[in-house]
Design a protein around this motif. Structure first.
Motif, PDB file in Angstrom:
ATOM      1  N   LEU A  19       0.870  -1.164   0.000  1.00 19.20           N
ATOM      2  CA  LEU A  19       0.000   0.000   0.000  1.00 19.20           C
ATOM      3  C   LEU A  19       0.912   1.220   0.000  1.00 19.20           C
ATOM      4  CD1 LEU A  19      -2.842   1.258   0.146  1.00 19.20           C
ATOM      5  CD2 LEU A  19      -2.594   1.235   2.641  1.00 19.20           C
ATOM      6  N   THR A  20       0.908   1.963  -1.096  1.00 19.62           N
ATOM      7  CA  THR A  20       1.725   3.168  -1.197  1.00 19.62           C
ATOM      8  C   THR A  20       0.862   4.358  -0.785  1.00 19.62           C
ATOM      9  OG1 THR A  20       3.009   2.196  -2.987  1.00 19.62           O
ATOM     10  CG2 THR A  20       3.126   4.584  -2.736  1.00 19.62           C
ATOM     11  N   VAL A  21       1.365   5.102   0.193  1.00 24.70           N
ATOM     12  CA  VAL A  21       0.631   6.232   0.758  1.00 24.70           C
ATOM     13  C   VAL A  21       1.383   7.509   0.420  1.00 24.70           C
ATOM     14  CG1 VAL A  21      -0.350   7.179   2.883  1.00 24.70           C
ATOM     15  CG2 VAL A  21      -0.058   4.701   2.662  1.00 24.70           C
ATOM     16  N   ALA A  22       0.646   8.541  -0.015  1.00 23.22           N
ATOM     17  CA  ALA A  22       1.271   9.816  -0.349  1.00 23.22           C
ATOM     18  C   ALA A  22       0.392  10.952   0.149  1.00 23.22           C
ATOM     19  CB  ALA A  22       1.475   9.938  -1.852  1.00 23.22           C
ATOM     20  N   GLY A  23       1.033  12.040   0.563  1.00 24.04           N
ATOM     21  CA  GLY A  23       0.309  13.212   1.030  1.00 24.04           C
ATOM     22  C   GLY A  23       0.412  13.380   2.532  1.00 24.04           C
ATOM     23  N   GLU A  24      -0.673  13.834   3.120  1.00 20.80           N
ATOM     24  CA  GLU A  24      -0.725  14.072   4.562  1.00 20.80           C
ATOM     25  C   GLU A  24      -1.749  13.148   5.197  1.00 20.80           C
ATOM     26  OE1 GLU A  24      -1.434  18.217   5.289  1.00 20.80           O
ATOM     27  OE2 GLU A  24       0.357  18.822   4.203  1.00 20.80           O
ATOM     28  N   ILE A  25      -1.364  12.567   6.339  1.00 24.67           N
ATOM     29  CA  ILE A  25      -2.274  11.696   7.083  1.00 24.67           C
ATOM     30  C   ILE A  25      -2.637  12.423   8.370  1.00 24.67           C
ATOM     31  CG2 ILE A  25      -2.641   9.450   8.145  1.00 24.67           C
ATOM     32  CD1 ILE A  25      -0.256   8.436   6.429  1.00 24.67           C
ATOM     33  N   ASP A  26      -3.922  12.715   8.526  1.00 27.95           N
ATOM     34  CA  ASP A  26      -4.388  13.388   9.732  1.00 27.95           C
ATOM     35  C   ASP A  26      -5.804  12.933  10.057  1.00 27.95           C
ATOM     36  OD1 ASP A  26      -6.109  14.826   8.049  1.00 27.95           O
ATOM     37  OD2 ASP A  26      -4.783  16.567   7.976  1.00 27.95           O
ATOM     38  N   MET A  27      -6.420  13.595  11.018  1.00 27.00           N
ATOM     39  CA  MET A  27      -7.741  13.207  11.489  1.00 27.00           C
ATOM     40  C   MET A  27      -8.784  13.225  10.362  1.00 27.00           C
ATOM     41  SD  MET A  27      -9.822  14.714  14.732  1.00 27.00           S
ATOM     42  CE  MET A  27     -10.330  16.242  13.966  1.00 27.00           C
ATOM     43  N   SER A  28      -8.600  14.096   9.375  1.00 28.69           N
ATOM     44  CA  SER A  28      -9.602  14.221   8.317  1.00 28.69           C
ATOM     45  C   SER A  28      -9.620  13.038   7.356  1.00 28.69           C
ATOM     46  CB  SER A  28      -9.384  15.516   7.522  1.00 28.69           C
ATOM     47  OG  SER A  28      -8.239  15.424   6.689  1.00 28.69           O
ATOM     48  N   ASN A  29      -8.547  12.257   7.308  1.00 27.28           N
ATOM     49  CA  ASN A  29      -8.500  11.161   6.334  1.00 27.28           C
ATOM     50  C   ASN A  29      -7.957   9.841   6.895  1.00 27.28           C
ATOM     51  OD1 ASN A  29      -5.693  11.520   6.402  1.00 27.28           O
ATOM     52  ND2 ASN A  29      -5.731  12.877   4.636  1.00 27.28           N
ATOM     53  N   SER A  30      -7.722   9.781   8.186  1.00 25.44           N
ATOM     54  CA  SER A  30      -7.157   8.556   8.763  1.00 25.44           C
ATOM     55  C   SER A  30      -8.089   7.357   8.606  1.00 25.44           C
ATOM     56  CB  SER A  30      -6.774   8.764  10.230  1.00 25.44           C
ATOM     57  OG  SER A  30      -7.917   9.082  11.000  1.00 25.44           O
ATOM     58  N   LEU A  33      -7.237   5.614   5.420  1.00 27.28           N
ATOM     59  CA  LEU A  33      -6.052   4.778   5.590  1.00 27.28           C
ATOM     60  C   LEU A  33      -6.419   3.477   6.291  1.00 27.28           C
ATOM     61  CD1 LEU A  33      -2.990   4.270   5.429  1.00 27.28           C
ATOM     62  CD2 LEU A  33      -2.777   5.550   7.579  1.00 27.28           C
ATOM     63  N   ALA A  34      -7.216   3.569   7.345  1.00 26.55           N
ATOM     64  CA  ALA A  34      -7.636   2.370   8.078  1.00 26.55           C
ATOM     65  C   ALA A  34      -8.391   1.412   7.163  1.00 26.55           C
ATOM     66  CB  ALA A  34      -8.492   2.759   9.278  1.00 26.55           C
ATOM     67  N   ASP A  35      -9.305   1.943   6.363  1.00 22.77           N
ATOM     68  CA  ASP A  35     -10.069   1.102   5.436  1.00 22.77           C
ATOM     69  C   ASP A  35      -9.153   0.404   4.429  1.00 22.77           C
ATOM     70  OD1 ASP A  35     -12.410   1.878   6.698  1.00 22.77           O
ATOM     71  OD2 ASP A  35     -12.958   3.351   5.157  1.00 22.77           O
ATOM     72  N   ASN A  60      -2.246   6.254  15.251  1.00 23.84           N
ATOM     73  CA  ASN A  60      -3.180   5.315  15.879  1.00 23.84           C
ATOM     74  C   ASN A  60      -3.655   4.247  14.910  1.00 23.84           C
ATOM     75  OD1 ASN A  60      -3.091   6.427  18.440  1.00 23.84           O
ATOM     76  ND2 ASN A  60      -4.751   7.862  18.030  1.00 23.84           N
ATOM     77  N   VAL A  61      -3.885   4.616  13.659  1.00 26.03           N
ATOM     78  CA  VAL A  61      -4.276   3.634  12.648  1.00 26.03           C
ATOM     79  C   VAL A  61      -3.158   2.605  12.473  1.00 26.03           C
ATOM     80  CG1 VAL A  61      -4.720   3.285  10.183  1.00 26.03           C
ATOM     81  CG2 VAL A  61      -5.862   5.150  11.409  1.00 26.03           C
ATOM     82  N   LEU A  62      -1.930   3.070  12.379  1.00 24.85           N
ATOM     83  CA  LEU A  62      -0.799   2.151  12.214  1.00 24.85           C
ATOM     84  C   LEU A  62      -0.638   1.247  13.434  1.00 24.85           C
ATOM     85  CD1 LEU A  62       1.715   4.616  10.528  1.00 24.85           C
ATOM     86  CD2 LEU A  62       0.268   2.884   9.411  1.00 24.85           C
ATOM     87  N   PHE A  63      -0.816   1.800  14.645  1.00 22.61           N
ATOM     88  CA  PHE A  63      -0.754   0.985  15.859  1.00 22.61           C
ATOM     89  C   PHE A  63      -1.822  -0.106  15.836  1.00 22.61           C
ATOM     90  CE2 PHE A  63       1.859   4.012  18.372  1.00 22.61           C
ATOM     91  CZ  PHE A  63       2.632   3.098  19.062  1.00 22.61           C
ATOM     92  N   ALA A  64      -3.015   0.247  15.382  1.00 22.13           N
ATOM     93  CA  ALA A  64      -4.126  -0.711  15.373  1.00 22.13           C
ATOM     94  C   ALA A  64      -3.847  -1.909  14.472  1.00 22.13           C
ATOM     95  CB  ALA A  64      -5.409  -0.011  14.936  1.00 22.13           C
ATOM     96  N   HIS A  65      -2.947  -1.746  13.514  1.00 23.04           N
ATOM     97  CA  HIS A  65      -2.650  -2.818  12.566  1.00 23.04           C
ATOM     98  C   HIS A  65      -1.199  -3.287  12.662  1.00 23.04           C
ATOM     99  CE1 HIS A  65      -6.557  -2.332  10.744  1.00 23.04           C
ATOM    100  NE2 HIS A  65      -6.359  -1.027  10.823  1.00 23.04           N
ATOM    101  N   ALA A  66      -0.551  -2.990  13.763  1.00 23.13           N
ATOM    102  CA  ALA A  66       0.878  -3.290  13.921  1.00 23.13           C
ATOM    103  C   ALA A  66       1.213  -4.759  13.710  1.00 23.13           C
ATOM    104  CB  ALA A  66       1.360  -2.831  15.299  1.00 23.13           C
ATOM    105  N   GLU A  67       0.319  -5.646  14.050  1.00 28.03           N
ATOM    106  CA  GLU A  67       0.618  -7.076  13.941  1.00 28.03           C
ATOM    107  C   GLU A  67       0.639  -7.570  12.497  1.00 28.03           C
ATOM    108  OE1 GLU A  67      -3.687  -6.730  13.610  1.00 28.03           O
ATOM    109  OE2 GLU A  67      -2.297  -5.847  15.051  1.00 28.03           O
ATOM    110  N   ARG A  68       0.168  -6.743  11.547  1.00 25.94           N
ATOM    111  CA  ARG A  68       0.071  -7.227  10.170  1.00 25.94           C
ATOM    112  C   ARG A  68       0.764  -6.346   9.139  1.00 25.94           C
ATOM    113  NH1 ARG A  68      -4.502  -5.256   7.247  1.00 25.94           N
ATOM    114  NH2 ARG A  68      -4.743  -7.287   6.281  1.00 25.94           N
ATOM    115  N   ILE A  69       1.511  -5.321   9.616  1.00 31.07           N
ATOM    116  CA  ILE A  69       2.152  -4.410   8.662  1.00 31.07           C
ATOM    117  C   ILE A  69       3.662  -4.310   8.872  1.00 31.07           C
ATOM    118  CG2 ILE A  69       0.084  -2.993   8.341  1.00 31.07           C
ATOM    119  CD1 ILE A  69       1.359  -0.874  10.186  1.00 31.07           C
ATOM    120  N   GLU A  70       4.316  -3.912   7.806  1.00 26.70           N
ATOM    121  CA  GLU A  70       5.721  -3.504   7.815  1.00 26.70           C
ATOM    122  C   GLU A  70       5.724  -2.120   7.188  1.00 26.70           C
ATOM    123  OE1 GLU A  70       9.662  -4.526   5.192  1.00 26.70           O
ATOM    124  OE2 GLU A  70       8.439  -6.223   5.865  1.00 26.70           O
TER     125      GLU A  70
END
Length: 104
Positions: A19-30, A33-35, A60-70
């Motif tokens: 999953l390639t992510v670009a831009g800004e990650i904040d409360m308005s679009n997190s 990212l989670a989806d 927080n989104v990344l923490f919630a999925h820590a067991e399945r991401i690199e």
């Protein structure tokens, strides 16, 4: 107003789900990212190379999925990932030339 965020699924050169992510990650679009993370098969490589801003909602989104991401993270984000403690839970590596997606 929503902050610009681009989420592009693909595969790495070795066939891993990417999953390639670009831009800004904040409360308005997190939630977007989670989806995207939830909809991708594990294990998942999340490439943050082109992320310019990452706030606590994104962390927080990344923490919630820590067991399945690199994570692939540029030098700009590494201190945030370390101070938050996320770097202790997931593999965080710098971008490499062969990290680009092979298939969209």
């Amino acid at each position: 107003m929503s902050t610009q965020l681009t989420l592009t699924p693909g595969r790495t050169a070795d066939g891993s789900t990417l999953l390639t992510v670009a831009g800004e990650i904040d409360m308005s679009n997190s939630a977007s990212l989670a989806d995207a993370i939830e909809g991708a098969p594990a294990p998942l490589v999340v490439d943050l190379t082109d992320v310019e801003y990452l706030d606590s909602a994104g962390i927080n989104v990344l923490f919630a999925h820590a067991e399945r991401i690199e994570l692939i993270a540029p030098p700009l984000l590494r201190p945030v990932l370390t101070v938050s403690g996320l770097a202790r839970l997931v593999t965080v590596r710098p971008p490499r030339p062969d990290d680009g997606p092979v298939t969209p």
